[in-house]
Motif scaffolding. Structure first.
Motif, PDB file in Angstrom:
ATOM      1  N   SER A  40       0.802  -1.343   0.047  1.00  0.00           N
ATOM      2  CA  SER A  40      -0.105   0.111  -0.165  1.00  0.00           C
ATOM      3  C   SER A  40       0.935   1.158   0.126  1.00  0.00           C
ATOM      4  O   SER A  40       0.605   2.191  -0.757  1.00  0.00           O
ATOM      5  N   THR A  41       1.931   1.171   0.966  1.00  0.00           N
ATOM      6  CA  THR A  41       2.678   2.421   0.941  1.00  0.00           C
ATOM      7  C   THR A  41       3.655   2.900  -0.179  1.00  0.00           C
ATOM      8  O   THR A  41       3.596   3.866  -0.721  1.00  0.00           O
ATOM      9  N   VAL A  42       4.036   1.737  -0.691  1.00  0.00           N
ATOM     10  CA  VAL A  42       5.115   1.792  -1.752  1.00  0.00           C
ATOM     11  C   VAL A  42       4.129   2.184  -3.151  1.00  0.00           C
ATOM     12  O   VAL A  42       4.888   2.892  -4.328  1.00  0.00           O
ATOM     13  N   SER A  43       2.993   2.105  -3.065  1.00  0.00           N
ATOM     14  CA  SER A  43       2.135   2.372  -4.113  1.00  0.00           C
ATOM     15  C   SER A  43       1.994   3.927  -4.297  1.00  0.00           C
ATOM     16  O   SER A  43       1.730   4.351  -5.390  1.00  0.00           O
ATOM     17  N   ILE A  44       1.950   4.575  -3.225  1.00  0.00           N
ATOM     18  CA  ILE A  44       2.191   6.103  -3.394  1.00  0.00           C
ATOM     19  C   ILE A  44       3.311   6.651  -4.220  1.00  0.00           C
ATOM     20  O   ILE A  44       2.985   7.443  -5.153  1.00  0.00           O
ATOM     21  N   PRO A  45       4.585   6.475  -3.934  1.00  0.00           N
ATOM     22  CA  PRO A  45       5.722   6.988  -4.579  1.00  0.00           C
ATOM     23  C   PRO A  45       5.728   6.236  -5.983  1.00  0.00           C
ATOM     24  O   PRO A  45       6.010   6.718  -7.000  1.00  0.00           O
ATOM     25  N   ASN A 124      -4.574   2.007  -4.210  1.00  0.00           N
ATOM     26  CA  ASN A 124      -4.000   0.785  -3.332  1.00  0.00           C
ATOM     27  C   ASN A 124      -4.032   1.166  -1.746  1.00  0.00           C
ATOM     28  O   ASN A 124      -4.161   0.320  -1.114  1.00  0.00           O
ATOM     29  N   PHE A 125      -3.728   2.733  -1.521  1.00  0.00           N
ATOM     30  CA  PHE A 125      -3.248   2.832  -0.249  1.00  0.00           C
ATOM     31  C   PHE A 125      -4.554   3.114   0.714  1.00  0.00           C
ATOM     32  O   PHE A 125      -4.429   2.148   1.549  1.00  0.00           O
ATOM     33  N   PRO A 126      -5.681   3.548   0.390  1.00  0.00           N
ATOM     34  CA  PRO A 126      -6.823   3.523   1.326  1.00  0.00           C
ATOM     35  C   PRO A 126      -7.170   2.079   1.352  1.00  0.00           C
ATOM     36  O   PRO A 126      -7.780   1.775   2.425  1.00  0.00           O
ATOM     37  N   VAL A 127      -7.303   1.418   0.249  1.00  0.00           N
ATOM     38  CA  VAL A 127      -7.801  -0.118   0.229  1.00  0.00           C
ATOM     39  C   VAL A 127      -6.953  -0.934   1.272  1.00  0.00           C
ATOM     40  O   VAL A 127      -7.352  -1.686   2.053  1.00  0.00           O
ATOM     41  N   GLY A 128      -5.715  -0.581   1.063  1.00  0.00           N
ATOM     42  CA  GLY A 128      -4.729  -1.599   1.828  1.00  0.00           C
ATOM     43  C   GLY A 128      -4.770  -1.316   3.289  1.00  0.00           C
ATOM     44  O   GLY A 128      -4.721  -2.189   4.242  1.00  0.00           O
TER      45      GLY A 128
END
Length: 410
Positions: A40-45, A124-128
């Motif tokens: 989830s977090t790596v999806s942001i960068p 991906n982040f909010p879902v994760g």
């Protein structure tokens, strides 16, 4: 463009079994949540990538995160549900996967059309985070049946090297480079097994294979199933567009028949597994798949759409009745301390099978049609390729049926 998908696929495939072992030692819920956090977090960068190289590297990293939660999912389900309810749980999981596979491209297309491709990764982040919160709130247990064992670093490195060669080699076939890589990877396998036999706490404890017919043949059946079926939708999509003249959207709607049948019947297959056992239900599923694949051998330019839909119904029923029960058989045939590894093994069979299936399709298309783009002049050659592939896949399914039948009662 190819490496955006390949990087994720290779990373997740290589780390499935190692992280399955890590989860057995340090806790499956912990590794599951850590994998979700990485994904989830790596999806942001990743969404703000400024170069193709950055995009590929970050995709590979979230592939590792994917391996962490995908490699522990089945182990957690097996730990939560007792034997009498486990088949139903596996069936619901198969249903959920089918819903995801069916809706993913549609939702991704909507996001790309209205918000750009970067939005696919941002969501991906909010879902994760929602899934992590649900796990923390709803799952109070933790599973560490192999607590106290040490992680086999040497075995993990050799396994990763071997698997990288084989997986990447398959994607490069029929080139000489691909052949060499697959051969080297195959030669490395007995070395890996020898090292594992000597290790005190191996990545893959060879004893789980010793005399364990359900585990061996259920994994073999899974490998054959995914090797024989994954490329079928790809070939049929091209067939509907090239030979029958359907638009990509209409072809997609027709092919959704398979997923719809899988979604509807997977929970039913799970309930039947709890009552009659995995061997019978999974074998019925493989029989459906074998029949549907064998009938596809006869397709040509004038094949009625109704005939194709009938075959998609058979393939959908096959997926519903095979996948969940076969997962049940694999996860119910090992000791609790090996559940993480068994879950990783199941995911690995799926990944190898999918890559191998596309590798077979690529080889046949390359040899029959050639390396050039498919044009109207080459449509007849494409149809020959499709018929050859369906013959090969039907034969593979037959052997998958045999593997399913001889696995023993479970």
């Amino acid at each position: 463009m190819g490496w955006v998908s390949t990087g994720f696929l290779l990373a997740s495939a290589i780390f499935l079994i190692p992280f399955g072992k890590v989860s057995d030692i340090y806790g499956r819920k912990r590794i599951f949540m850590l994998g979700l956090l990485i994904f989830s977090t790596v999806s942001i960068p990743l969404a703000f990538s400024t170069s193709p190289l950055m995009l590929i590297i970050l995709r590979s990293i979230i592939g590792i995160g994917g391996a962490m939660f995908l490699g522990t999912l089945m182990a957690i389900l097996t730990g939560v549900y007792p034997i009498g309810e486990r088949g139903m749980a596996m069936g619901i999981n198969t249903m959920a996967v089918s819903i995801g596979i069916t809706s993913g491209p549609f939702l991704g297309g909507l996001l790309t059309q209205y918000f750009g491709w970067r939005s696919i990764f941002l969501v991906n982040f909010p879902v994760g985070m929602l899934i992590v919160a649900l796990v923390l709130l709803k799952i109070k247990m933790e599973w560490k049946e192999a607590k106290g064992e040490r992680f086999d670093v040497k075995g993990a490195l050799l396994y990763g090297f071997m698997f990288l060669l084989v997986m990447y080699g398959i994607t490069s076939l029929p080139s000489l480079q691909g052949i060499v890589m697959v051969v080297i990877g195959a030669i490395t396998f007995p070395i890996f097994l020898k090292l594992e036999k000597k290790a005190k706490d191996p990545i893959i404890n060879v004893s789980i294979f010793s005399g364990n017919r359900p585990f061996i043949f259920s994994n073999l059946a899974a490998l054959i199933y995914f090797s024989a079926t994954f490329a079928i939708i790809f070939i049929l999509s091209l067939y509907l567009q090239f030979s029958k003249g359907y638009s990509p959207q209409d072809a997609g709607l027709i092919l959704a028949t398979q997923s719809i049948l899988t979604i509807i019947f997977s929970p039913i297959a799970g309930r039947l597994t709890d009552r009659y056992g995995a061997r019978l239900i999974a074998s019925i599923g493989m029989l459906f798949t074998t029949s549907g694949t064998a009938l596809l051998v006869s397709i040509n330019e004038v094949t009625p759409l109704e005939f194709l839909i009938m075959n998609l119904v058979l393939l959908g029923l096959g997926a519903a009745f095979f996948n969940g029960p076969n997962q049940y058989a694999i996860m119910s045939s090992v000791e609790k301390r090996f559940l993480g590894v068994a879950s990783g093994m199941l995911g690995t069979m799926r990944q190898i099978g999918q890559v191998l299936s596309m590798g077979i399709a690529t080889i046949v298309l390359t040899l029959v049609v050639g390396k050039n783009q498919i044009t109207p002049d080459s449509y007849p050659l494409f149809l020959v390729s499709a018929q050859i592939l369906f013959v090969a896949f039907a034969i593979m399914c037959f052997f998958g049926l045999l593997a399913s039948l001889v696995r023993g009662k479970i």
